[in-house]
Design a protein around this motif. Sequence first.
Motif, short mmCIF file in Angstrom:
data_model
loop_
_atom_site.label_atom_id
_atom_site.label_comp_id
_atom_site.label_asym_id
_atom_site.label_seq_id
_atom_site.Cartn_x
_atom_site.Cartn_y
_atom_site.Cartn_z
N LEU A 183 -46.34 -33.13 -24.47
CA LEU A 183 -47.83 -33.35 -24.28
C LEU A 183 -48.42 -32.13 -25.31
N GLY A 184 -47.75 -31.70 -25.61
CA GLY A 184 -47.50 -30.95 -27.40
C GLY A 184 -47.77 -31.34 -28.82
N TRP B 65 -65.57 -40.98 -33.59
CA TRP B 65 -64.60 -42.59 -33.81
C TRP B 65 -63.30 -42.43 -33.06
N LEU B 66 -62.14 -41.13 -34.08
CA LEU B 66 -60.95 -40.69 -33.74
C LEU B 66 -61.11 -40.42 -31.61
N VAL B 67 -62.82 -40.25 -30.97
CA VAL B 67 -62.19 -39.97 -29.61
C VAL B 67 -62.82 -42.07 -28.84
N ALA B 68 -63.55 -42.45 -29.51
CA ALA B 68 -63.59 -43.48 -29.02
C ALA B 68 -62.11 -44.92 -29.33
N TRP B 69 -61.38 -44.55 -30.75
CA TRP B 69 -60.66 -45.19 -30.74
C TRP B 69 -59.16 -44.42 -29.70
N ASN B 70 -59.41 -43.09 -28.98
CA ASN B 70 -58.41 -42.86 -27.89
C ASN B 70 -59.00 -43.70 -26.99
N ASN B 71 -60.13 -43.58 -26.62
CA ASN B 71 -60.05 -43.86 -25.76
C ASN B 71 -60.36 -45.63 -25.43
N LEU B 72 -59.98 -46.48 -26.39
CA LEU B 72 -60.32 -47.91 -26.21
C LEU B 72 -58.49 -47.92 -26.36
N LEU B 73 -58.08 -47.46 -26.89
CA LEU B 73 -56.21 -47.36 -26.54
C LEU B 73 -56.03 -47.06 -25.39
N GLY C 212 -56.22 -31.88 -26.63
CA GLY C 212 -55.47 -31.91 -27.69
C GLY C 212 -53.62 -32.43 -27.72
N PRO C 213 -53.09 -32.35 -28.50
CA PRO C 213 -53.59 -31.22 -29.48
C PRO C 213 -54.08 -32.19 -30.91
N SER C 214 -54.73 -31.80 -31.54
CA SER C 214 -55.38 -32.14 -32.76
C SER C 214 -56.65 -33.23 -32.72
N ASP C 215 -56.98 -33.34 -31.46
CA ASP C 215 -58.10 -34.32 -30.33
C ASP C 215 -57.04 -35.58 -30.59
N SER C 216 -56.17 -35.39 -30.42
CA SER C 216 -55.32 -36.88 -30.76
C SER C 216 -55.05 -37.05 -28.60
N SER C 217 -55.49 -36.54 -27.36
CA SER C 217 -55.80 -37.16 -26.47
C SER C 217 -56.75 -37.22 -25.87
N LYS C 218 -57.93 -36.92 -26.86
CA LYS C 218 -60.19 -36.33 -25.90
C LYS C 218 -60.07 -37.53 -25.91
N LEU C 219 -60.72 -38.06 -24.80
CA LEU C 219 -61.38 -38.61 -24.49
C LEU C 219 -63.26 -39.01 -24.40
N ILE C 220 -64.01 -40.03 -24.71
CA ILE C 220 -64.81 -40.52 -24.65
C ILE C 220 -66.06 -39.25 -24.18
N LEU C 221 -66.11 -39.20 -22.35
CA LEU C 221 -66.84 -38.17 -21.79
C LEU C 221 -66.12 -36.70 -21.58
N THR D 253 -47.43 -38.10 -28.52
CA THR D 253 -46.91 -38.36 -26.58
C THR D 253 -48.19 -37.99 -26.21
N ALA D 254 -49.21 -36.99 -25.97
CA ALA D 254 -49.83 -36.93 -25.56
C ALA D 254 -50.75 -37.68 -25.12
N LEU D 255 -51.50 -38.85 -25.91
CA LEU D 255 -52.24 -39.80 -24.94
C LEU D 255 -51.68 -40.52 -23.94
N TRP D 256 -50.04 -41.14 -24.40
CA TRP D 256 -49.20 -42.30 -24.28
C TRP D 256 -48.59 -40.84 -22.27
N ALA D 257 -48.47 -39.64 -22.26
CA ALA D 257 -47.92 -39.14 -21.60
C ALA D 257 -49.33 -39.25 -20.29
N VAL D 258 -51.23 -38.89 -21.05
CA VAL D 258 -51.67 -38.77 -20.46
C VAL D 258 -52.29 -40.55 -19.58
N CYS D 259 -52.01 -41.44 -20.28
CA CYS D 259 -51.81 -42.77 -19.43
C CYS D 259 -51.37 -42.84 -18.15
N ALA D 260 -50.23 -42.27 -18.52
CA ALA D 260 -48.44 -42.56 -17.64
C ALA D 260 -49.05 -42.48 -16.21
N VAL D 261 -50.14 -40.53 -16.30
CA VAL D 261 -50.02 -40.58 -15.26
C VAL D 261 -51.46 -41.05 -14.38
#
Length: 297
Positions: free
Chosen positions: A154-155, A71-79, A243-252, A159-167
């Motif tokens: 990234l650490g 569910w955390l990964v699904a929420w990350n991917n949705l966001l 990472g970190p703590s699965d905060s930027s992990k996506l479904i694939l 901010t990790a997921l937002w940094a990935v989104c920017a890329v």
Amino acid sequence: MTDPFTLERRRRAIHGWLLLSPALVMLSVFAFYPSFATFVTSLWSRGTRRRPSEFVGFENYQYLFEDPTFWLVAWNNLLYAAVTIPISITLALAMALWANAKIPARSFVRTAYFTPAILPMIAAANLWLFFYTPSFGILNQIGGLLGADPVNWLGQPSTALWAVCAVTIWKEAGFFMIFYLAALQTIPPDLKEAAEIEGASRWTYLRRVVLPLLMPTTLFILINAMINSVKLIDHLFILTKGGPSDSSKLILYYIWENAFAYFDRPTAAAMTALMLAVLGALAAFQFLMLDKRTHYR
């Protein structure tokens, strides 16, 4: 004796199936069969040498729904999708409008906008890794000049997921711009002249003429952006590894992790089947609902 009309219908039917057969064979081998095989795999348990796999029905799906990491990964991917898709499309449209206007060095502007799209995702991720490096990265260097404290982009989970989104936005916007640019060049200039004669402002012309005519392109880009939001994971291997703590992990990435790191193919197959079902439902909704409001010239 068969009448000529029936023979002509049969001839056209055979001709049509012959034209469709190459695409049908390719889709069957690389899309339909793998999807069916994935669904079948998701109905079996994880097998080992001592304990062979057994048919467990939908227990793998039940396990996923009870897994907080899923569910955390699904929420990350949705966001991730909610952020990258609209911003990428909006930027692509703005860049296409700018690159299509009569401005100096227009070819250079188009090339500059499209350059990120031709870079491999691994190369783009390594480039942004240099930007995000703590203390020495370009972003922190600029922030230091303004008096800001260094940030480990990234650490830290915030901010990790937002940094990935920017890329992703930086990479995707230039690619989508090409489609908008091609669509803008098919709009007859007479429409703009007529709008100017009627006294319409640029905003009115954009809202009432350009955007409706770009709806087929927007629908195409929207579907591609939606697919890309669940298939682009190359940069995760370079930037965060989820990472970190699965905060930027996506479904694939989570599917890959289960299949090739934990060797849990049934769970990975169940997640893949769920992802395909969700994508299929969204694509059907877009075609059934949005396609009715799309103007095809």
